[in-house]
Design an enzyme around this catalytic site. Structure first.
Site, PDB file in Angstrom:
ATOM      1  N   ASP A  65       0.842  -1.195   0.000  1.00  0.00           N
ATOM      2  CA  ASP A  65       0.000   0.000   0.000  1.00  0.00           C
ATOM      3  C   ASP A  65       0.881   1.251   0.000  1.00  0.00           C
ATOM      4  O   ASP A  65       1.920   1.269  -0.666  1.00  0.00           O
ATOM      5  CB  ASP A  65      -0.924  -0.036   1.232  1.00  0.00           C
ATOM      6  N   HIS A  80      -3.467   6.050   3.785  1.00  0.00           N
ATOM      7  CA  HIS A  80      -4.206   4.881   3.298  1.00  0.00           C
ATOM      8  C   HIS A  80      -3.585   3.580   3.786  1.00  0.00           C
ATOM      9  O   HIS A  80      -4.279   2.668   4.258  1.00  0.00           O
ATOM     10  CB  HIS A  80      -4.253   4.923   1.774  1.00  0.00           C
ATOM     11  N   SER A 140     -10.922  -0.916  -0.694  1.00  0.00           N
ATOM     12  CA  SER A 140      -9.635  -0.866   0.009  1.00  0.00           C
ATOM     13  C   SER A 140      -9.798  -1.148   1.491  1.00  0.00           C
ATOM     14  O   SER A 140      -8.889  -1.655   2.142  1.00  0.00           O
ATOM     15  CB  SER A 140      -8.987   0.513  -0.164  1.00  0.00           C
TER      16      SER A 140
END
Length: 783
Positions: free
Chosen positions: A151, A226, A570
């Site tokens: 990620d 994220h 996600s």
């Protein structure tokens, strides 16, 4: 099979179905009761023999009610054999009453729910830190399982990755002490530890396309947020005090909270846009395999074109195949391009593909119009006086000259006239990207005091709470909820007020499929149903990077947020990765396919009102093209009864049947000799779902094999597929030991009345008197 035999197998005896129904009802009547017997007589320092004797006394007591010690052992889920004398067991109400009549029993009572104040998604999935016999307890909280996250990196100082209470790094970790993270200014502490056991970055692919990154960015530290969010969702510690703008107060945690985690940074941002390149991604997967991880979570995907060769030209697909060959489960997101069909990504059969759905928590704000009509929206942040009304203006009525209607509608940067917007609340339309909050930034720059964010057609009725830079409330697509727009269009001086954002729990129905979640059918491999499963992906609160802005906007100056609320597949992907970690801990010898099967065949297609899962886009019933096998149930997945196992050779034969060149296939398994089998077809891959594209009117046979992973028992099949004749042969399967395999066939034939191209959905269930229900979705259509 001749017509007479076919007709016999198609007739399921009514009595058998009725008996099966009664057994299911009987099993569902059992609840968890605690039998309290007082104190033990063995003292405060019992020996192992004392503990064993106490446990067997519990078996004997309950056996006097249930009829045998075997049934008692099966019913008891906890034996309190040290200081408190008693046990917990799954019993019917009458059995509990009979137990309470025993002379040595102090009391018998239902196990009550003790609420922990949390970030909710794991509680919604049935997991409770101090609960009894949940997936966390069964899977030992994922202890020593290693989860890799590919990620945007990690914020190592987050409490989600604290090493407090964590033991030595497992010997199976082969990644050494590589920790490519710069220390914070003024700190001498190495960022990695016994919890966060490794961190690497991969940026060569990004730099090849975008130029060199500054040396300060050569780090696995997360500046976007994220990666920290997804990694903490998969394997973060229990962290109390989590909240965003005062909402979602509770405890943040991951699916495998005692797992070890490793971060592999492949996504980079120089502007508001984050980019991930396949070269970096594949290198990261290769490194993670070499490091000895157990689970890989990948919340990225790509769909540049639809090609039959994509599963061998896509980095996630290739990486996942090699991970599988090394007994590693790779979990990937399905994509955020729904609700359009054929948008699902990461579709190879060896990838575990996850869709997104809601949980039973909402972050809400009430909008009050000038005519006193009130409407509920989603919001994280409203700091306007709750009873003060402000002028309301539509963004297209406030656009600058020479700005297009379309750009002004979505409040693109530089589209709003500050002389028209200043001091007002602006109605914008979502720009189509679920991670974008740029609309609010444009409104703020133009002098607006707030935003009403209307969903576009992609988001439909999935209203998302987002960390906008000013007071914002999100509302459904005006086509489905036109009231605010109707009021604005019929009122000379429209006004609006917003209530403070608040958190609501126990909302119904839930889950609901998110409109943005990408849908099937599978455009690359039509014979494989994708997505595989759905998990929480709407309004998910988890840890965040202190270096990132609250909104992911470079221009957003609000920093220092230890937690944030995000949405997307996600977010649902690491939920499944965390559950996989529990299964790897509980069943270390299970193959990746067996773990995947356990999660898929125990999924639910019902919401918390016991009705079929609905689709937020148009409020109709959702289908397997949206949720795959259904909504994950981690507690049941720990003990699925039967699994559909798949070996590397099976996957290679699947590629053969798909028309791939044998030389190319051999290269995927170069360490072992392999020759394509001419007897395999794509429909016969031992997948936990059954997908039959382009059927004619002739009957076809589908072959599957199930492996028993539960106690010896006999399973009975039930099957349905509207518009098709369908039968299972044999109709019963008897297993005498763990690991025993049984083969069966599903015979399917389209009826003449079914329209061409008409998708039909059904299911196959194997059940042993209701103790286990092993369910596979069936999808078929006529060519």
């Amino acid at each position: 099979m001749d017509r007479s035999n076919l007709s016999i197998h198609l007739l399921v005896p009514t009595l058998l179905l009725f008996t099966l129904f009664l057994n299911v009802v009987h099993a569902n009547n059992k609840k968890c009761y605690i039998a309290y017997l007082g104190a033990h007589s063995h003292g405060s320092t019992p020996s192992s023999l004392d503990l064993e004797t106490a446990t067997y006394s519990h078996y004997d007591l309950l056996a006097s009610i249930l009829g045998s010690q075997e049934k008692a052992k099966e019913a008891i889920i906890y034996s309190y054999n040290r200081h408190i004398n008693g046990f917990a067991a799954l019993l019917e109400e009458e059995e509990a009453k009979d137990l309470a009549k025993k002379g040595n029993v102090v009391s018998v009572f239902l196990s009550k729910e003790h609420k922990l104040h949390t970030t909710r998604s794991w509680e919604f999935l049935g997991l409770h830190r101090n609960g009894m016999n949940t997936a966390w307890q069964k899977g030992k909280f994922g202890v020593n399982t290693i989860i890799a996250n590919i990620d945007t990196g990690v914020w190592p100082e987050s409490k989600s990755f604290s090493e407090k209470g964590i033991g030595p790094i497992p010997a199976k970790w082969r990644g050494g002490k590589v920790c490519q993270i710069n220390k914070l200014h003024g700190s001498n502490k190495v960022p990695c530890n016994r919890k966060l056991i490794g961190a690497r970055f991969f940026n060569k692919g990004f730099e090849a396309a975008n130029g060199k990154l500054p040396s300060s960015k050569h780090t696995a530290r997360d500046f976007i947020g994220h990666g920290t969010h997804t990694l903490s969702t998969a394997g973060g510690n229990f962290v109390p005090g989590a909240q965003v703008f005062g909402n979602g107060n509770g405890t943040s945690k991951g699916g495998s909270p005692r797992a070890r985690v490793a971060a592999y940074k492949v996504c980079w941002s120089q502007t508001d846009e984050t980019k991930c390149y396949g070269a970096d991604l594949l290198s990261a997967i290769d490194q993670a395999i070499s490091d000895g991880v157990d689970v890989i979570s990948v919340s990225v995907g790509s769909r540049n074109n639809v090609s039959p060769n994509e599963i061998l030209t896509d980095e996630v697909s290739i990486g996942a195949f090699h991970a599988l060959a090394n007994n590693i489960v790779l979990v990937a997101s399905a994509g955020n391009d729904g609700p359009k069909p054929e948008t699902v990504e990461n579709v190879a059969p060896w990838v575990f593909t996850v869709a997104a759905s809601s949980i039973d928590r909402e972050f809400t704000s009430t909008l009050t119009l000038g005519n006193n009509d009130q409407y509920k929206g989603a919001s994280l942040f409203v700091n306007l006086p709750p009873k003060k009304s402000f002028p309301l203006i539509l963004s297209t009525d406030a656009k600058l000259p020479n700005v297009t209607f379309q750009d002004a509608q979505v409040c693109k940067p530089g589209t709003l006239d500050s002389s028209k917007v200043n001091g007002k609340v602006v109605i914008c339309v979502r720009g189509g990207k679920i991670k974008s909050v740029a609309e609010g930034q444009e409104a703020l720059s133009a002098g607006a005091v707030g935003v009403v964010m209307s969903n576009d057609d992609q988001s439909g009725n999935t209203i998302l709470a987002e960390p906008h830079v000013l007071s914002t409330t999100n509302t459904p697509d005006p086509r489905y909820d036109p009231h605010i727009h109707a009021y604005y269009n019929t009122t000379k001086n429209p006004t609006i007020s917003m209530s403070t954002a608040k958190t609501l729990l126990g909302r119904k129905p839930a889950p609901v499929m998110a409109s943005f979640s990408s849908r099937g059918p599978n455009p690359i491999v039509p014979s494989i149903l994708k997505p595989d499963i759905t998990a929480p992906g709407v309004n998910i609160l988890s840890s965040y990077s202190l270096a990132a802005s609250a909104s992911n906007l470079v221009s957003d100056k609000r920093r220092g947020f230890p937690f944030n609320v995000l949405q997307g597949t996600s977010m649902s992907c690491p939920h499944i990765a965390g559950i996989v970690g529990l299964l790897k801990t509980l069943h270390p010898n299970w193959s990746p396919a067996a773990i995947k099967s356990a999660i898929m065949t125990t999924a639910s297609t019902r919401d918390n009102t016991k009705k079929p899962i609905r689709d937020a886009f148009d409020k109709t019933l959702a289908t397997p093209f949206a949720y795959g096998s259904g909504h994950v149930q981690p507690g049941i997945a720990m003990d699925p009864g039967l699994v559909y196992d798949i070996t590397i050779i099976d996957y290679l034969n699947f590629l053969c049947a798909s028309g791939y060149d044998q030389k190319l296939i051999i290269a995927l398994n170069s360490n072992n000799p392999f020759t394509c089998s001419n007897s395999h077809t794509t429909k016969d891959l031992n997948y936990p779902s059954i997908t039959l594209p382009n059927l004619g009117l002739s009957a076809i046979n589908v072959t599957r094999t199930v492996t028993n992973v539960g106690p010896p028992s006999t399973y009975i099949a039930s099957v349905k597929l509207h518009g098709f004749k369908i039968v299972v042969v044999p109709h019963t399967l008897t297993f005498k030991k763990v690991g025993e395999k049984k083969k069966f066939q599903v015979i399917v034939q389209a009826k003449k009345g079914i329209k061409r191209g008409d998708y039909r959905f059904g299911e196959l269930k194997w059940s042993n008197n209701g103790n286990y229900v092993v369910r596979s979705p069936i999808v078929a259509w006529r060519k």
